[in-house]
Design a protein around this motif. Structure first.
Motif, mmCIF file in Angstrom:
data_model
loop_
_atom_site.group_PDB
_atom_site.id
_atom_site.type_symbol
_atom_site.label_atom_id
_atom_site.label_comp_id
_atom_site.label_asym_id
_atom_site.label_seq_id
_atom_site.Cartn_x
_atom_site.Cartn_y
_atom_site.Cartn_z
ATOM 1 N N SER A 1 0.786 -1.296 0.074
ATOM 2 C CA SER A 1 0.133 0.071 -0.133
ATOM 3 C C SER A 1 1.003 1.351 -0.285
ATOM 4 O O SER A 1 0.470 2.181 0.673
ATOM 5 N N GLY A 2 1.882 1.336 -0.857
ATOM 6 C CA GLY A 2 2.615 2.498 -1.070
ATOM 7 C C GLY A 2 3.725 2.632 -0.119
ATOM 8 O O GLY A 2 4.657 3.810 -0.126
ATOM 9 N N MET A 3 3.782 1.738 0.697
ATOM 10 C CA MET A 3 4.982 1.681 1.824
ATOM 11 C C MET A 3 5.859 0.450 1.752
ATOM 12 O O MET A 3 5.457 -0.534 1.421
ATOM 13 N N CYS A 4 7.289 0.710 2.303
ATOM 14 C CA CYS A 4 8.082 -0.307 2.181
ATOM 15 C C CYS A 4 8.085 -1.025 3.453
ATOM 16 O O CYS A 4 8.345 -0.290 4.678
ATOM 17 N N ARG A 5 8.021 -2.239 3.534
ATOM 18 C CA ARG A 5 7.831 -2.994 4.733
ATOM 19 C C ARG A 5 9.315 -3.317 5.147
ATOM 20 O O ARG A 5 9.493 -3.481 6.468
ATOM 21 N N LYS A 6 10.292 -2.926 4.561
ATOM 22 C CA LYS A 6 11.679 -3.035 5.074
ATOM 23 C C LYS A 6 11.992 -1.890 5.955
ATOM 24 O O LYS A 6 12.665 -2.276 6.923
ATOM 25 N N CYS A 7 11.500 -0.609 5.571
ATOM 26 C CA CYS A 7 12.055 0.234 6.468
ATOM 27 C C CYS A 7 10.889 1.330 6.739
ATOM 28 O O CYS A 7 11.189 2.045 7.722
ATOM 29 N N GLY A 8 9.813 1.182 6.271
ATOM 30 C CA GLY A 8 8.548 1.866 6.790
ATOM 31 C C GLY A 8 8.347 3.150 6.115
ATOM 32 O O GLY A 8 7.503 3.799 6.431
ATOM 33 N N CYS A 9 9.112 3.457 4.973
ATOM 34 C CA CYS A 9 8.818 4.706 4.281
ATOM 35 C C CYS A 9 7.676 4.433 3.300
ATOM 36 O O CYS A 9 7.394 3.551 2.954
ATOM 37 N N TYR A 10 7.486 5.788 2.666
ATOM 38 C CA TYR A 10 6.368 5.857 1.608
ATOM 39 C C TYR A 10 7.555 6.033 0.484
ATOM 40 O O TYR A 10 8.430 6.546 0.122
ATOM 41 N N VAL A 11 7.480 4.881 -0.350
ATOM 42 C CA VAL A 11 8.316 4.571 -1.452
ATOM 43 C C VAL A 11 8.240 5.788 -2.417
ATOM 44 O O VAL A 11 9.460 6.145 -3.247
ATOM 45 N N GLU A 12 7.146 6.343 -2.692
ATOM 46 C CA GLU A 12 7.027 7.558 -3.508
ATOM 47 C C GLU A 12 7.769 8.896 -3.104
ATOM 48 O O GLU A 12 7.973 9.825 -3.776
ATOM 49 N N VAL A 13 8.045 9.075 -1.667
ATOM 50 C CA VAL A 13 9.190 9.760 -1.519
ATOM 51 C C VAL A 13 10.688 9.417 -1.504
ATOM 52 O O VAL A 13 11.385 10.206 -2.198
ATOM 53 N N ARG A 14 10.793 8.356 -0.999
ATOM 54 C CA ARG A 14 12.289 7.815 -0.751
ATOM 55 C C ARG A 14 12.901 7.636 -2.346
ATOM 56 O O ARG A 14 13.971 7.974 -2.389
ATOM 57 N N ALA A 15 12.046 7.186 -3.172
ATOM 58 C CA ALA A 15 12.618 6.997 -4.479
ATOM 59 C C ALA A 15 12.745 8.334 -5.218
ATOM 60 O O ALA A 15 13.681 8.353 -6.192
ATOM 61 N N ARG A 16 12.700 9.477 -4.794
ATOM 62 C CA ARG A 16 12.746 10.856 -5.252
ATOM 63 C C ARG A 16 14.105 11.336 -4.780
ATOM 64 O O ARG A 16 14.534 12.266 -5.530
ATOM 65 N N LEU A 17 14.711 10.841 -3.648
ATOM 66 C CA LEU A 17 15.681 11.506 -3.048
ATOM 67 C C LEU A 17 16.940 11.128 -3.570
ATOM 68 O O LEU A 17 17.181 9.720 -3.512
ATOM 69 N N LYS A 18 17.802 12.014 -3.954
ATOM 70 C CA LYS A 18 19.259 11.581 -4.434
ATOM 71 C C LYS A 18 20.072 10.706 -3.589
ATOM 72 O O LYS A 18 20.652 9.792 -4.038
ATOM 73 N N ASP A 19 19.891 11.082 -2.150
ATOM 74 C CA ASP A 19 20.995 10.439 -1.266
ATOM 75 C C ASP A 19 20.266 9.149 -0.781
ATOM 76 O O ASP A 19 20.572 8.439 0.089
ATOM 77 N N ALA A 20 19.031 8.618 -1.294
ATOM 78 C CA ALA A 20 18.282 7.434 -0.665
ATOM 79 C C ALA A 20 18.683 6.278 -1.530
ATOM 80 O O ALA A 20 19.082 6.545 -2.722
ATOM 81 N N ASP A 21 18.684 5.156 -1.072
ATOM 82 C CA ASP A 21 18.734 4.123 -1.890
ATOM 83 C C ASP A 21 17.691 2.974 -1.238
ATOM 84 O O ASP A 21 17.082 3.338 -0.430
ATOM 85 N N CYS A 22 17.702 1.787 -2.096
ATOM 86 C CA CYS A 22 16.711 0.819 -1.658
ATOM 87 C C CYS A 22 17.085 0.199 -0.453
ATOM 88 O O CYS A 22 18.309 0.006 -0.269
ATOM 89 N N PRO A 23 16.160 0.204 0.540
ATOM 90 C CA PRO A 23 16.475 -0.342 2.008
ATOM 91 C C PRO A 23 16.734 -1.784 1.914
ATOM 92 O O PRO A 23 17.055 -2.341 3.302
ATOM 93 N N ASP A 24 16.460 -2.466 0.896
ATOM 94 C CA ASP A 24 16.606 -4.113 1.018
ATOM 95 C C ASP A 24 18.162 -4.327 0.965
ATOM 96 O O ASP A 24 18.731 -4.367 -0.352
ATOM 97 N N PHE A 25 18.874 -4.300 1.993
ATOM 98 C CA PHE A 25 20.298 -4.277 2.092
ATOM 99 C C PHE A 25 20.855 -5.708 1.369
ATOM 100 O O PHE A 25 21.724 -5.485 0.736
ATOM 101 N N ASN A 26 20.082 -6.733 1.376
ATOM 102 C CA ASN A 26 20.459 -8.098 1.010
ATOM 103 C C ASN A 26 20.267 -8.119 -0.595
ATOM 104 O O ASN A 26 20.881 -8.878 -1.105
ATOM 105 N N ASN A 27 19.324 -7.120 -1.136
ATOM 106 C CA ASN A 27 19.089 -7.275 -2.553
ATOM 107 C C ASN A 27 18.720 -6.145 -3.066
ATOM 108 O O ASN A 27 17.619 -5.852 -3.698
ATOM 109 N N ARG A 28 19.499 -4.899 -2.830
ATOM 110 C CA ARG A 28 19.204 -3.541 -3.319
ATOM 111 C C ARG A 28 19.173 -3.527 -4.813
ATOM 112 O O ARG A 28 19.653 -4.007 -5.776
ATOM 113 N N LYS A 29 17.931 -2.775 -5.090
ATOM 114 C CA LYS A 29 17.610 -2.645 -6.406
ATOM 115 C C LYS A 29 17.725 -1.047 -6.962
ATOM 116 O O LYS A 29 17.904 -1.115 -8.344
ATOM 117 N N TRP A 30 18.085 -0.397 -6.385
ATOM 118 C CA TRP A 30 18.709 0.747 -6.632
ATOM 119 C C TRP A 30 19.575 1.670 -5.884
ATOM 120 O O TRP A 30 19.441 1.333 -4.606
#
Length: 83
Positions: free
Chosen positions: A54-83
């Motif tokens: 529902s628009g949130m990342c269960r790995k970190c609790g962020c709204y992905v539509e915010v996190r994905a916009r930020l230059k200094d952010a990365d995918c929170p799935d440490f074991n399988n980063r997608k970006w």
């Protein structure tokens, strides 16, 4: 009718929350944001991820539509980063 759990906020029928998130994004310094192309690329990975709910990342609790916009952010799935 049940909302889609594997969708982004707007797709899941969360238009009020989506509007609030986009209002927040509009206040951010444009230099801290990725390009629209990069954002869409990141979001496409999120939409295929098992941690999206529902628009949130269960790995970190962020709204992905915010996190994905930020230059200094990365995918929170440490074991399988997608970006």
């Amino acid at each position: 009718m049940q909302n889609c759990k594997k969708c982004l906020l707007l797709e899941a029928g969360e238009s009020v929350t989506y509007s609030e998130i986009m209002q927040y994004v509009s206040t951010l310094d444009k230099q801290t944001l990725v390009t629209e192309d990069e954002y869409l690329k990141r979001i496409s990975h999120c939409k295929r991820c098992d941690y999206l709910l529902s628009g949130m990342c269960r790995k970190c609790g962020c709204y992905v539509e915010v996190r994905a916009r930020l230059k200094d952010a990365d995918c929170p799935d440490f074991n399988n980063r997608k970006w």
